[in-house]
Design an enzyme around this catalytic site. Structure first.
Site, short mmCIF file in Angstrom:
data_model
loop_
_atom_site.label_atom_id
_atom_site.label_comp_id
_atom_site.label_asym_id
_atom_site.label_seq_id
_atom_site.Cartn_x
_atom_site.Cartn_y
_atom_site.Cartn_z
N THR A 162 0.27 -8.55 5.73
CA THR A 162 1.64 -8.22 5.61
C THR A 162 2.08 -7.76 7.06
O THR A 162 1.39 -6.74 7.80
CB THR A 162 1.70 -7.14 4.53
N PHE A 206 4.64 -5.44 9.15
CA PHE A 206 5.17 -4.19 8.94
C PHE A 206 6.27 -3.93 9.90
O PHE A 206 5.65 -4.13 11.26
CB PHE A 206 4.35 -3.05 8.67
#
Length: 294
Positions: free
Chosen positions: A191, A193
């Site tokens: 992921t 960010f």
């Protein structure tokens, strides 16, 4: 160097090194992947958990925290659309990025076994990232606002035959049982960010920039924007469209590209595309994060 310039230089260096000694907001409960990403960047900061992404943005604009860490995209499940929509309206700046390897665990109450689990709770993104595992096990799914929040829920209510999908850290924080580790469908599960704040960073030589724009309703309008980048050999790393809420079938385009807004070629490109867009907003330039595993 004047005192004002010196203070700004120190602020940027402290921010870039991840030693910002202040409050950093993230979405979720302690043990959420957003918290883990925040800790990897801001080791000596006070962490401020927020229930929703909207609360993170709002909290920063009200001064509750100095900066925030929000998910923007996952390597297997794509974009976090709510973050894109919030970036459109905020006065905050994208000041950094973080890549985090996501390893999901099946987590239950003490004394339970994997075979006893009939249903799982987690954030919709986590459920999607473990879709094949869930289908193979024949588990029922229940959505929660956060992965670590799902662990907290089944612990507080002593839910039996029910597990959460969350991080190993969440299991440790809530003293729960890890029934199985690494249940995500893809081992290349990362992921990305974004760090959002009021700080505009200086060029590092290894930067990225994010912008939002909309085009005039005319043939070739989007092509005209993209050719300005191509003409200057500026590499686009991502382009994402999101619908305009007020106008059906018209879109905002979110673009990430290499370079800093203070680089000469990037300056030229921004000026050129500004003359061809109906709307443009520079979200920020930031040192690009490194990652491994692909």
């Amino acid at each position: 160097m004047e005192n004002k310039q010196l203070r700004q230089y120190i602020k940027e260096e402290v921010f870039r090194s991840g030693q910002l000694l202040d409050r950093v907001a993230f979405q979720g409960e302690p043990g959420a992947f957003s918290e883990i990403a925040t800790i990897t960047r801001f080791q000596n900061s006070g962490l401020v958990p927020m229930k929703t992404l909207h609360e993170v943005f709002d909290g920063l604009e009200r001064g509750i925290a100095k900066c925030g860490v929000v998910p923007i995209e996952n390597s297997t499940e794509g974009s976090v659309n709510e973050t894109y929509d919030l970036l459109l309206h905020t006065n905050l700046t994208v000041s950094g990025e973080i890549y985090l390897r996501i390893i999901h665990c099946l987590i239950g109450n003490r004394g339970e076994t994997k075979e006893e689990i009939k249903s799982v709770y987690s954030h919709p993104q986590a459920l999607a990232q473990c879709r094949n595992y869930i289908r193979r096990r024949g588990l029922l799914t229940n959505e929660a606002y956060d992965t670590a929040g799902a662990v907290k829920l089944i612990k507080q209510h002593r839910k039996m035959n029910v597990a959460a999908i969350a991080s190993k850290r969440a299991a440790e924080l809530y003293d729960m049982e890890i029934l199985e580790e690494g249940i995500e469908d893809s081992k290349n599960n990362f992921t990305r960010f974004l760090v959002i704040s009021g700080i505009q960073t200086e060029p590092t030589g290894h930067d990225g920039t994010s912008i939002i724009f909309s085009v005039k309703h005319a043939p070739g309008a989007l092509y005209g924007i993209l050719e300005e980048f191509a003409a200057r050999r500026i590499n686009l790393s991502k382009i994402e469209s999101r619908p305009k809420k007020q106008t059906p079938w018209e879109y905002f385009f979110y673009v990430d590209f290499e370079g800093h807004v203070k680089d000469e070629l990037v300056k030229e490109a921004i000026i050129a595309i500004g003359q061809k867009t109906a709307f443009i907003k520079i979200l920020g330039s930031y040192a690009k994060a490194s990652y491994s595993g692909f």
